[in-house]
Design a protein around this motif. Structure first.
Motif, PDB file in Angstrom:
ATOM      1  N   VAL A   1       0.698  -1.051   0.106  1.00 15.67           N
ATOM      2  CA  VAL A   1      -0.050  -0.060   0.154  1.00 15.67           C
ATOM      3  C   VAL A   1       0.804   1.376   0.124  1.00 15.67           C
ATOM      4  O   VAL A   1       0.618   2.177  -0.574  1.00 15.67           O
ATOM      5  N   TYR A   2       2.021   1.258   0.734  1.00 15.06           N
ATOM      6  CA  TYR A   2       2.870   2.426   0.694  1.00 15.06           C
ATOM      7  C   TYR A   2       3.498   2.683  -0.554  1.00 15.06           C
ATOM      8  O   TYR A   2       3.497   3.744  -0.999  1.00 15.06           O
ATOM      9  N   ASN A   3       3.889   1.460  -1.308  1.00 16.47           N
ATOM     10  CA  ASN A   3       4.464   1.653  -2.547  1.00 16.47           C
ATOM     11  C   ASN A   3       3.537   2.402  -3.622  1.00 16.47           C
ATOM     12  O   ASN A   3       3.792   2.950  -4.294  1.00 16.47           O
ATOM     13  N   LEU A   4       2.252   1.463  -3.435  1.00 14.78           N
ATOM     14  CA  LEU A   4       1.220   2.110  -4.560  1.00 14.78           C
ATOM     15  C   LEU A   4       0.797   3.545  -4.477  1.00 14.78           C
ATOM     16  O   LEU A   4       0.397   4.262  -5.254  1.00 14.78           O
ATOM     17  N   GLY A   5       0.355   3.891  -3.156  1.00 14.74           N
ATOM     18  CA  GLY A   5       0.057   5.049  -2.864  1.00 14.74           C
ATOM     19  C   GLY A   5       0.799   6.381  -2.370  1.00 14.74           C
ATOM     20  O   GLY A   5       0.366   7.372  -2.879  1.00 14.74           O
ATOM     21  N   PHE A   6       1.921   6.072  -1.889  1.00 16.21           N
ATOM     22  CA  PHE A   6       2.469   7.109  -1.055  1.00 16.21           C
ATOM     23  C   PHE A   6       4.188   7.184  -1.430  1.00 16.21           C
ATOM     24  O   PHE A   6       4.825   8.432  -0.938  1.00 16.21           O
TER      25      PHE A   6
ATOM     26  N   ALA B   1      -5.070  -1.777  -1.080  1.00 18.03           N
ATOM     27  CA  ALA B   1      -4.075  -2.036  -2.081  1.00 18.03           C
ATOM     28  C   ALA B   1      -4.678  -2.522  -3.577  1.00 18.03           C
ATOM     29  O   ALA B   1      -4.336  -2.035  -4.647  1.00 18.03           O
ATOM     30  N   ILE B   2      -6.153  -3.026  -3.590  1.00 21.33           N
ATOM     31  CA  ILE B   2      -6.751  -3.183  -4.716  1.00 21.33           C
ATOM     32  C   ILE B   2      -7.083  -1.836  -5.278  1.00 21.33           C
ATOM     33  O   ILE B   2      -6.822  -1.573  -6.517  1.00 21.33           O
ATOM     34  N   VAL B   3      -7.477  -0.892  -4.505  1.00 25.42           N
ATOM     35  CA  VAL B   3      -8.071   0.199  -4.958  1.00 25.42           C
ATOM     36  C   VAL B   3      -6.917   1.297  -5.494  1.00 25.42           C
ATOM     37  O   VAL B   3      -6.900   1.566  -6.485  1.00 25.42           O
ATOM     38  N   LEU B   4      -5.874   1.086  -4.875  1.00 22.23           N
ATOM     39  CA  LEU B   4      -4.515   2.069  -5.394  1.00 22.23           C
ATOM     40  C   LEU B   4      -3.955   1.357  -6.424  1.00 22.23           C
ATOM     41  O   LEU B   4      -3.430   1.820  -7.427  1.00 22.23           O
ATOM     42  N   GLY B   5      -4.180  -0.020  -6.502  1.00 27.07           N
ATOM     43  CA  GLY B   5      -3.612  -0.623  -7.755  1.00 27.07           C
ATOM     44  C   GLY B   5      -4.396  -0.377  -8.969  1.00 27.07           C
ATOM     45  O   GLY B   5      -3.880   0.052 -10.277  1.00 27.07           O
TER      46      GLY B   5
END
Length: 93
Positions: free
Chosen positions: A32-37, A77-81
């Motif tokens: 989640v950190y890598n996908l969003g921030f 993670a799904i939403v950010l992906g």
């Protein structure tokens, strides 16, 4: 109990189940950190961020026994992906 806590049998085998839950939360938090921030940072700052992230996950693991912490991280993670995929497609077009 939450889904992942039941999946890893935290009630019957707490020692191994908690380690599996802790590992799952760490992996999902890093994702989640890598996908969003995440941004391009120097190596030392990245190391500090990941160490603090791992330390924070230890607190989240205790909450994850009864609260849906890991499940929320999966949804995030799904939403950010999906967001990253759509952003990439929009930049190509």
């Amino acid at each position: 109990m939450s889904f992942f806590a039941r999946l890893y049998n935290v009630a019957e085998n707490p020692e191994i189940g908690m380690w599996w839950l802790y590992g799952t939360i760490i992996v999902l938090s890093i994702l989640v950190y890598n996908l969003g921030f995440a941004r391009k940072l120097p190596m030392l700052q990245n190391v500090i961020i990941y160490i603090l992230l791992i330390l924070g996950c230890s607190i989240l693991t205790f909450f994850a026994i009864f609260l849906p912490v890991a499940e929320g991280l999966v949804v995030a993670a799904i939403v950010l992906g999906i967001y990253k995929l759509r952003l990439h497609q929009a930049k190509q077009a």
